[in-house]
Design an enzyme around this catalytic site. Structure first.
Site, mmCIF file in Angstrom:
data_model
loop_
_atom_site.group_PDB
_atom_site.id
_atom_site.type_symbol
_atom_site.label_atom_id
_atom_site.label_comp_id
_atom_site.label_asym_id
_atom_site.label_seq_id
_atom_site.Cartn_x
_atom_site.Cartn_y
_atom_site.Cartn_z
ATOM 1 C CG ASP A 38 9.232 -11.243 -10.238
ATOM 2 O OD1 ASP A 38 9.249 -11.938 -9.202
ATOM 3 O OD2 ASP A 38 8.191 -11.003 -10.870
ATOM 4 N N GLY A 39 11.600 -11.144 -7.390
ATOM 5 C CA GLY A 39 11.486 -10.576 -6.040
ATOM 6 C C GLY A 39 10.099 -10.732 -5.430
ATOM 7 C CD GLU A 40 5.484 -10.742 -8.774
ATOM 8 O OE1 GLU A 40 5.011 -11.893 -8.882
ATOM 9 O OE2 GLU A 40 5.222 -9.820 -9.572
ATOM 10 N NE ARG A 97 8.187 4.306 15.202
ATOM 11 C CZ ARG A 97 9.488 4.412 14.974
ATOM 12 N NH1 ARG A 97 10.216 5.192 15.738
ATOM 13 N NH2 ARG A 97 10.069 3.722 14.016
ATOM 14 C CD GLN A 98 4.175 6.104 8.548
ATOM 15 O OE1 GLN A 98 3.455 6.555 7.671
ATOM 16 N NE2 GLN A 98 5.245 5.360 8.281
ATOM 17 C CG HIS A 131 3.824 4.111 19.001
ATOM 18 N ND1 HIS A 131 4.880 4.476 19.800
ATOM 19 C CD2 HIS A 131 3.309 5.255 18.507
ATOM 20 C CE1 HIS A 131 4.998 5.785 19.776
ATOM 21 N NE2 HIS A 131 4.056 6.283 19.012
ATOM 22 C CE LYS A 193 10.364 11.528 21.711
ATOM 23 N NZ LYS A 193 10.432 10.109 21.324
ATOM 24 C CB THR A 224 17.195 5.935 15.137
ATOM 25 O OG1 THR A 224 16.584 6.885 16.011
ATOM 26 C CG2 THR A 224 16.414 5.857 13.850
HETATM 27 C C1 R5P Z 1 8.076 7.306 20.514
HETATM 28 O O1 R5P Z 1 7.015 7.798 20.737
HETATM 29 C C2 R5P Z 1 8.357 5.838 20.728
HETATM 30 O O2 R5P Z 1 7.779 5.363 21.891
HETATM 31 C C3 R5P Z 1 9.839 5.600 20.757
HETATM 32 O O3 R5P Z 1 10.405 6.283 21.830
HETATM 33 C C4 R5P Z 1 10.498 6.085 19.505
HETATM 34 O O4 R5P Z 1 9.664 5.935 18.394
HETATM 35 C C5 R5P Z 1 11.775 5.358 19.280
HETATM 36 O O5 R5P Z 1 12.356 5.828 18.098
HETATM 37 P P1 R5P Z 1 13.894 6.201 18.056
HETATM 38 O O6 R5P Z 1 14.629 5.076 18.727
HETATM 39 O O7 R5P Z 1 14.203 6.325 16.600
HETATM 40 O O8 R5P Z 1 14.063 7.502 18.778
#
Ligand code: R5P
Length: 311
Positions: A38-40, A97-98, A131, A193, A224
């Site tokens: 089941d994926g567990e 990042r959160q 981060h 930024k 990304t």
């Molecule tokens: C931002 O504060 C981080 O240090 C990275 O620059 C960022 O999270 C990278 O995310 P992405 O490649 O999606 O822009």
């Protein structure tokens, strides 16, 4: 009595764990990490770990939730197997990042994940280029924070780029960029930024001199690729010569490979904290931090200083 040093890993990056074990000159403990129909997640440690000093080595990289869950189950399994001390070695700490309520009605998931890791059984945590440094405080157990900088700087010193300016792609990365600039005897600049969404960022200004300079963009991660590619484009628009990228964690989510492939960048240097396919980009260089992580584990096991690795 001396505690035995034991390392365990899941399915995220077993070859990295194996490289760490090679440095430590110990075998990787035999374990089975699979899936029920089941994926567990189904975990079993096959060797005896009673009374041992155990290190669970696994980045919580994509697929983030599966890899995180594997770590949590391994920690629980080790605690119930009477390991004496358990360290979660998370070279890349996902969800980092959160780390704050950037707007109303959102969770602080980095804190929740830190709580899950400690509640599951980690007595200590070891991670790399978080981060934000403050995330260390999210853990209620001792936390050692490593930097890929010695490995990266060694490489960039060898290739000896002339007229170099280190550029932070955002204000949050200034401290990291400043450390690189100092050790490479380079100039320092910062991109102002603005993030409009997960895959949309603008660089309003480049603060500092990049015209006629070779540029090294330094960041903790490429997800990304939006931030780093936008920063590279801005540096070139502002008259930079060759642009190099250096980022510790190659998350490479979404369209990152396509974006980086099209970017006018001389070289992209990342570490093996997250596994990536060989030859994915012709100008991508992967440096190993396995020895650095291995040395940190050796020092923790022997109760020696970890911070002195970065003096
Ligand atoms: C931002 O504060 C981080 O240090 C990275 O620059 C960022 O999270 C990278 O995310 P992405 O490649 O999606 O822009």
């Amino acid at each position: 009595m001396k505690r035995k040093l034991v390392t365990v890993t899941g399915t995220a990056n077993p070859s990295f764990a194996k490289d760490v074990c090679d440095y430590l000159d110990i075998p990787l403990t035999t374990s089975e990490v699979g899936r029920f129909p089941d994926g567990e997640i189904d975990v079993k440690i096959l060797d005896d770990v009673r009374g041992s000093d155990v290190y669970v080595i696994q980045s919580t990289c994509p697929p983030v939730n599966d890899n995180l869950m594997e770590v949590l189950l391994l920690l629980d399994c080790l605690r119930r197997s009477s390991a004496e001390r358990i360290t979660a070695v998370l070279p890349y700490f996902g969800y980092a990042r959160q780390d704050r309520k950037a707007e109303g009605r959102v969770p602080i998931t980095a804190k929740l994940v830190a709580d899950l890791v400690t509640q599951a059984g980690a007595d200590r945590v070891l991670s790399m280029d978080l981060h934000a440094h403050q995330i260390q405080g999210f853990f209620s157990v001792p936390m050692d924070h490593l930097y890929a900088a010695p490995v990266m700087i060694d490489y960039f010193k060898k290739i000896d780029i002339p007229s170099l300016t280190v550029v932070s792609p955002d204000v949050g990365g200034i401290k990291m960029a400043r450390a690189y600039a100092k050790r490479l005897s380079a100039g320092l600049a910062i991109c102002d930024k603005r993030r409009n969404g997960p895959t949309d960022t603008d660089i309003v200004h480049v603060i500092g001199e990049v015209e006629g300079r070779n540029v090294l963009l330094v960041d903790d991660m490429i997800s990304t690729g939006t931030s780093i590619v936008t920063a590279a484009d801005s540096c070139r628009k502002n008259g930079a010569l060759d642009v190099y990228i250096c980022a510790t964690h190659p998350v490479l989510a979404g369209q990152a490979i396509e974006k980086l492939g099209k970017a006018l960048v001389k070289e992209i240097v990342v570490t093996d904290s997250i596994p990536i396919r060989d030859g994915i980009l012709p100008n991508l260089k992967v440096l190993s931090v396995a020895n650095l992580v291995g040395e940190a584990i050796r020092r923790i096991h022997k109760s020696e200083s970890v911070s002195s690795l970065f003096l």
